[in-house]
Design a protein around this motif. Sequence first.
Motif, PDB file in Angstrom:
ATOM      1  N   ARG A 103      -3.574  -2.643   0.979  1.00  0.00           N
ATOM      2  CA  ARG A 103      -3.340  -1.931   2.243  1.00  0.00           C
ATOM      3  C   ARG A 103      -3.240  -2.931   3.398  1.00  0.00           C
ATOM      4  NH1 ARG A 103      -4.669   3.621   2.700  1.00  0.00           N
ATOM      5  NH2 ARG A 103      -5.327   4.549   0.725  1.00  0.00           N
TER       6      ARG A 103
ATOM      7  N   LEU B 281       0.030  -4.887   3.323  1.00  0.00           N
ATOM      8  CA  LEU B 281       1.168  -4.144   3.874  1.00  0.00           C
ATOM      9  C   LEU B 281       1.088  -4.080   5.394  1.00  0.00           C
ATOM     10  CD1 LEU B 281       1.535  -1.190   1.331  1.00  0.00           C
ATOM     11  CD2 LEU B 281       3.025  -3.181   1.608  1.00  0.00           C
TER      12      LEU B 281
ATOM     13  N   PHE C 256       4.095  -5.515   7.736  1.00  0.00           N
ATOM     14  CA  PHE C 256       4.846  -4.771   8.753  1.00  0.00           C
ATOM     15  C   PHE C 256       4.715  -5.438  10.113  1.00  0.00           C
ATOM     16  CE2 PHE C 256       5.604  -1.531  11.943  1.00  0.00           C
ATOM     17  CZ  PHE C 256       6.807  -1.004  11.501  1.00  0.00           C
TER      18      PHE C 256
ATOM     19  N   LEU D 122       4.288  -1.760  -2.557  1.00  0.00           N
ATOM     20  CA  LEU D 122       4.653  -0.420  -2.070  1.00  0.00           C
ATOM     21  C   LEU D 122       4.624   0.585  -3.222  1.00  0.00           C
ATOM     22  CD1 LEU D 122       7.638  -1.340   0.277  1.00  0.00           C
ATOM     23  CD2 LEU D 122       5.485  -0.318   1.014  1.00  0.00           C
TER      24      LEU D 122
ATOM     25  N   ILE E 124       5.142   4.555  -3.139  1.00  0.00           N
ATOM     26  CA  ILE E 124       6.203   4.499  -2.127  1.00  0.00           C
ATOM     27  C   ILE E 124       7.406   3.777  -2.721  1.00  0.00           C
ATOM     28  CG2 ILE E 124       6.824   3.720   0.185  1.00  0.00           C
ATOM     29  CD1 ILE E 124       3.824   3.714   0.857  1.00  0.00           C
TER      30      ILE E 124
ATOM     31  N   SER F  83      11.024   2.076  -2.669  1.00  0.00           N
ATOM     32  CA  SER F  83      11.849   1.335  -1.713  1.00  0.00           C
ATOM     33  C   SER F  83      12.995   0.663  -2.464  1.00  0.00           C
ATOM     34  CB  SER F  83      11.009   0.277  -0.982  1.00  0.00           C
ATOM     35  OG  SER F  83      10.489  -0.659  -1.915  1.00  0.00           O
TER      36      SER F  83
ATOM     37  N   ASP G 175       3.909   8.027   4.302  1.00  0.00           N
ATOM     38  CA  ASP G 175       2.927   7.469   3.359  1.00  0.00           C
ATOM     39  C   ASP G 175       2.576   6.028   3.721  1.00  0.00           C
ATOM     40  OD1 ASP G 175       2.913   9.832   1.984  1.00  0.00           O
ATOM     41  OD2 ASP G 175       4.330   9.175   0.440  1.00  0.00           O
ATOM     42  N   LEU G 176       3.576   5.248   4.131  1.00  0.00           N
ATOM     43  CA  LEU G 176       3.318   3.849   4.481  1.00  0.00           C
ATOM     44  C   LEU G 176       2.411   3.753   5.710  1.00  0.00           C
ATOM     45  CD1 LEU G 176       3.773   0.834   4.108  1.00  0.00           C
ATOM     46  CD2 LEU G 176       5.846   1.034   5.474  1.00  0.00           C
TER      47      LEU G 176
ATOM     48  N   CYS H 119      -1.175   1.957   5.778  1.00  0.00           N
ATOM     49  CA  CYS H 119      -1.469   0.872   6.727  1.00  0.00           C
ATOM     50  C   CYS H 119      -2.542   1.267   7.744  1.00  0.00           C
ATOM     51  CB  CYS H 119      -0.194   0.464   7.465  1.00  0.00           C
ATOM     52  SG  CYS H 119       1.026  -0.352   6.425  1.00  0.00           S
TER      53      CYS H 119
END
Length: 305
Positions: A104, A107, A111, A143, A148, A150, A171-172, A176
């Motif tokens: 987590r 990610l 980002f 992910l 998730i 992608s 969800d992302l 995060c």
Amino acid sequence: MSFSSEVKEELAKKISPARHCQMAELAAIMSFCGQYGRQEGSGLYVVGFQTENEAVVRKGFTLLKKTFKIELNEMNLPEDFIRKMGNLEEPVSPLLIKNSCCRRAFLRGAFLSIGSMSDPAKGYHLEFYCCGEPKALQLQEVLRDFGIESRIILRKKYHVVYLKEGSGIVDLLNVCEAPVALMKLENLRIFKEVRNSVNRRVNCETANIAKTVNAASRQMEDIEYLRDFYGFENLPEALREMAQVRLENPEAPLKELGECFSPALGKSGVNHRLRRLSELADQVRVYEDARRKRNGKEEYPFSGG
């Protein structure tokens, strides 16, 4: 401030309490936009971040201080930092992101460093710009660990990991731990879904109204043709009554037409009689066309019964 910037500001303020999660997020920031190396002359290691976002720089140095006790003005790096971060040209060490909580944090750091997303009011699109395919594949795998999905596309010299589904972006943001941005996005999604639902219903009702009006118009044309070229007196009583009711109520739907009878007719009964009138009108048209060609007169060889 763009929505993407708002998300990054929120993520920059989130500090995991556990050191291993802090290290995972720092590793992501270092991997995607960090750099360190020996300074010419002194031979000391120095660290920095290549980014235009001040929030990322603040977060990076905050994590350096918390995880390795490195101050902003220090000109040396502990061996533990160098060992943990490793070669920044390669993906982050799997040992740093083996726990779900660390992934987590990873990610979140990704980002902050290389992520961006479009204004959700206009559309759903989130992407990460990776400078190499191995890093893009690692990011895609993390992910996927959270369910998730992608995709990766090569854009100039970057491997871009992107999401185009609103549910995946929600969800992302949840993974995060960006609750404010998540709530704002969910509100926008609900608003758009309600608006689209209303538009679909309006379009459907409009189409149904147009269909009813067109059908009524064709029925009126058929009944008027029968009146002029066949005569209502030649119609069976049931069809004659139906023709008169439709002429008196040119815009009424089938249900209202049925209520004009005693006893009342159902929609299927009304529709059946109107269909018989239309079929009879077509027969009369065929006969009239043939009669005109012969230029003579004959009795109708059929009835509406």
